[in-house]
Design a protein around this motif. Sequence first.
Motif, PDB file in Angstrom:
ATOM      1  N   ASP A   1      43.133  44.678  34.976  1.00  0.00           N
ATOM      2  CA  ASP A   1      43.496  45.177  33.643  1.00  0.00           C
ATOM      3  C   ASP A   1      44.245  44.108  32.846  1.00  0.00           C
ATOM      4  O   ASP A   1      44.030  43.922  31.641  1.00  0.00           O
ATOM      5  N   PHE A   2      45.123  43.417  33.545  1.00  0.00           N
ATOM      6  CA  PHE A   2      45.902  42.322  32.970  1.00  0.00           C
ATOM      7  C   PHE A   2      44.938  41.285  32.370  1.00  0.00           C
ATOM      8  O   PHE A   2      45.121  40.781  31.263  1.00  0.00           O
TER       9      PHE A   2
ATOM     10  N   PHE B   1      43.751  36.856  41.281  1.00  0.00           N
ATOM     11  CA  PHE B   1      45.192  36.599  41.161  1.00  0.00           C
ATOM     12  C   PHE B   1      45.601  35.139  41.077  1.00  0.00           C
ATOM     13  O   PHE B   1      46.765  34.852  40.845  1.00  0.00           O
TER      14      PHE B   1
ATOM     15  N   ASP C   1      45.240  31.201  39.518  1.00  0.00           N
ATOM     16  CA  ASP C   1      44.686  30.280  38.515  1.00  0.00           C
ATOM     17  C   ASP C   1      44.076  29.080  39.245  1.00  0.00           C
ATOM     18  O   ASP C   1      44.617  28.666  40.250  1.00  0.00           O
TER      19      ASP C   1
ATOM     20  N   THR D   1      41.256  32.990  37.761  1.00  0.00           N
ATOM     21  CA  THR D   1      41.390  34.113  36.836  1.00  0.00           C
ATOM     22  C   THR D   1      40.546  33.930  35.574  1.00  0.00           C
ATOM     23  O   THR D   1      40.046  34.896  35.018  1.00  0.00           O
ATOM     24  N   TYR D   2      40.392  32.677  35.159  1.00  0.00           N
ATOM     25  CA  TYR D   2      39.572  32.426  33.954  1.00  0.00           C
ATOM     26  C   TYR D   2      38.094  32.675  34.258  1.00  0.00           C
ATOM     27  O   TYR D   2      37.321  33.039  33.384  1.00  0.00           O
TER      28      TYR D   2
ATOM     29  N   ARG E   1      50.589  34.504  38.687  1.00  0.00           N
ATOM     30  CA  ARG E   1      50.085  35.690  37.979  1.00  0.00           C
ATOM     31  C   ARG E   1      50.655  36.973  38.576  1.00  0.00           C
ATOM     32  O   ARG E   1      50.965  37.915  37.857  1.00  0.00           O
ATOM     33  N   LEU E   2      50.742  36.979  39.906  1.00  0.00           N
ATOM     34  CA  LEU E   2      51.287  38.177  40.563  1.00  0.00           C
ATOM     35  C   LEU E   2      52.734  38.388  40.147  1.00  0.00           C
ATOM     36  O   LEU E   2      53.166  39.509  39.885  1.00  0.00           O
TER      37      LEU E   2
ATOM     38  N   ARG F   1      52.894  39.698  36.656  1.00  0.00           N
ATOM     39  CA  ARG F   1      52.467  41.090  36.593  1.00  0.00           C
ATOM     40  C   ARG F   1      53.549  42.016  37.133  1.00  0.00           C
ATOM     41  O   ARG F   1      53.723  43.134  36.684  1.00  0.00           O
TER      42      ARG F   1
ATOM     43  N   ARG G   1      50.398  28.110  41.364  1.00  0.00           N
ATOM     44  CA  ARG G   1      49.130  28.598  40.797  1.00  0.00           C
ATOM     45  C   ARG G   1      48.620  29.807  41.569  1.00  0.00           C
ATOM     46  O   ARG G   1      47.996  30.700  41.047  1.00  0.00           O
ATOM     47  N   ARG G   2      48.920  29.788  42.882  1.00  0.00           N
ATOM     48  CA  ARG G   2      48.404  30.835  43.756  1.00  0.00           C
ATOM     49  C   ARG G   2      49.049  32.173  43.448  1.00  0.00           C
ATOM     50  O   ARG G   2      48.456  33.221  43.602  1.00  0.00           O
ATOM     51  N   SER G   3      50.305  32.151  43.027  1.00  0.00           N
ATOM     52  CA  SER G   3      50.997  33.437  42.948  1.00  0.00           C
ATOM     53  C   SER G   3      51.660  33.727  41.608  1.00  0.00           C
ATOM     54  O   SER G   3      52.208  34.798  41.424  1.00  0.00           O
TER      55      SER G   3
ATOM     56  N   GLU H   1      43.391  42.268  29.129  1.00  0.00           N
ATOM     57  CA  GLU H   1      44.294  42.039  27.989  1.00  0.00           C
ATOM     58  C   GLU H   1      44.162  40.597  27.506  1.00  0.00           C
ATOM     59  O   GLU H   1      44.153  40.323  26.301  1.00  0.00           O
ATOM     60  N   ASP H   2      44.073  39.685  28.454  1.00  0.00           N
ATOM     61  CA  ASP H   2      43.909  38.273  28.087  1.00  0.00           C
ATOM     62  C   ASP H   2      42.601  38.067  27.334  1.00  0.00           C
ATOM     63  O   ASP H   2      42.530  37.288  26.377  1.00  0.00           O
TER      64      ASP H   2
ATOM     65  N   ASP I   1      45.415  46.738  38.570  1.00  0.00           N
ATOM     66  CA  ASP I   1      46.390  46.274  37.601  1.00  0.00           C
ATOM     67  C   ASP I   1      46.134  44.821  37.199  1.00  0.00           C
ATOM     68  O   ASP I   1      46.194  44.460  36.017  1.00  0.00           O
ATOM     69  N   MET I   2      45.825  43.992  38.187  1.00  0.00           N
ATOM     70  CA  MET I   2      45.578  42.571  37.915  1.00  0.00           C
ATOM     71  C   MET I   2      44.345  42.401  37.028  1.00  0.00           C
ATOM     72  O   MET I   2      44.316  41.548  36.140  1.00  0.00           O
TER      73      MET I   2
END
Lengths: 538, 171
Positions: free
Chosen positions: A224-225, A259, A261, A264-265, B158-159, B162, B154-156, A228-229, A221-222
Amino acid sequence: MASLPKPDELAGINYNPPRTGWRDTPVEFRRGTYCYGAKPKNLEAVGLPNPRDWSPEDQDWKLPENWKEIILEGLRERLGRFRSLQIFMDACVRCGACADKCHFFIGSGDPRNMPVLRAELLRSVYRRDFTTAGKIFGKLAGARDLTEEVLKEWYYYFFQCTECRRCSVFCPFGIDTAEITILARELLNLVGCNIDWIAAPVANCYRTGNHLGIQPHAFKDMIDFCTEDIEKVTGVKVEPTFNRKGAEVLFITPSGDVFADPGTYTLMGYLMLFHEIGLDYTFSTYASDGGNFGLFTSHEMMKRLNAKMYAEAGRLGVKWILGGECGHMWRVIHQYMGTMNGPADFLEEPVSPITGTRFEHARSTKMIHIAEFTADLIRHNKVKLDPGRNNHLKVTFHDPRNTSRAMGLFEEPRYVLRSVCNHFREMPENTIREQTFCCGSGAGLNTDEYLEMRLRGGFPRANAVRYVHEKYGVNTVACVCAIDRAVLPTLMDYWVPGVGVAGLHELVGNALVMQGENDRTTDLRGNPLHGREEGEDV
Amino acid sequence: MNLADLLTKKQAVILERWFQWFLETYPAETARFMREEKNRFANPVGSSVYQGIEGLCQELLQGMELDRVYPLLDPIVRIRAVQDFPPSRAVAFIFALKKVIFEELESEIRGGQISVEELLELESRIDNLALLSFDIYTQCREKVSQIRVEEIKRRSERLLQRANLVVDPSE
């Protein structure tokens, strides 16, 4: 009524540390300077001994009754198993070459962080129980008894070493203090004295495959997310696959890229590149973390956690493994894997399907670093790049301790950087490549409760960044390690505000010209692209 | 000779003694290293501190403009704020400057060669430095707390996004 102290007293005019020698000065566990103790559930998950609720600040550490025997027997066993340990214990002549090379010593000023003294914490006990001179002459021969205070000191200082090996570069005998730390941590683990920031990721990795314990559906899921970005920025839909049998390549990266930042980039950059070159690859939702905190626990734990990557490669029937931007994963692969879970003869020697380049150095592990892979693509003109899209970034490169000193990966990331950026500047020579300063948070110490100590340890690195920031206007530190990506932003915020952190492949992703893409108006972070004029090397 | 001239004359020795005082707040082995290692990248603490206090000694004679003093003081206090010192000790080095100067100029002060006004002005300049260092120290400690929170976010974050636990209504 108590009288006020005089200004001189209050200001602490005489505030030298205690004049007792280091052997007789117990450590003080003050918040900010130690990591929390391992929770029992995390030790139980992997069968590590002495699970219990405890804190390093407690007087009673609830050690097993025969803890001393356990440690000494553990040391005896390891002296037999690791010839290097025996040599490191005996060979040091205290020449001092290593003394001022440790970032924790430089940043904290605490002499017990001099590598020679850090090793002496273990060596003094070794002398007492394993050398004739120490048995007879005791303290005169530099020996001391193993007491609870000594054990606490081990915990304090061996979890205040990032196993970065900068000191070993300068040791004329090649003594590797990192290896001493690794083995001292093994001994501490025998009596249940690990830190939770290591124990929890180990337990999670063992059960669910990654540090946070993200389950397969959430992992997918992450990602896939993330696709989208990518579509938002580029207009291109990339379609990674998961657990796909028969793919040519298994891609494994630190879960931090998935997961957290700004990792993720970097993940976006990988996915875009793989899509563009049409790589036949798949993710595994169990080998969902390249990170291996087993390395910071014991050799056995490192082996157990590393095994999943190869088990998955075998199960999925891939030819070879491509590894993402990680630090210590590469130390495990490059320095241990070949004889630990390898050679991985059921896989094939990695050959780039795009360029045909054979990566012979990976003949045993069958795994190559993405910087090598991408540098090869660029060398063969297999990707179209527009470095002007990174013109808003003035970049320097931080060599992670592991890819530099445990792998020798110096040129490839720089080659890639110079191809995707117009503005690149090196930090001073004695702070990069094999002499690189660690971020101060590696080897499992990147936890928030330890921030104050991490800021001390990270200062030498930040100081070099500050120099290029002030002199050349550098505003971005590029790196190829997930821990760096997680901790350097914090370090920069404190020491060099105005400098950001990016993974190498984030910059690749920015520069990559994709077939069918929109006219890009932002970088991968959504920052507007302007100043796209041709830059020169600043 | 007025105070400014005396300070100019003794500037080198005052700087040296102030730096020595500073080094003595560290264990002997560390102090030796910080004094002897001249490469600013190999010895960032020693060189940052020396550079800072050298500039501050100059400023003492030149009116102590905030714009100039702040960048000199900040790197020193920033280091001390995360080393193993309680606040009082972290910024005590400012007060040590008074001690160093008064000891160096003792005979001139006792001999009445320096006016009370000049002395008060000097005291007040050093006191201002102390006040400024309190500000910087506090900012640094607040920064430590702030960046700790930022790092966890920053660590979490995104979770959380989502899992639809945080929602941006504008999107």
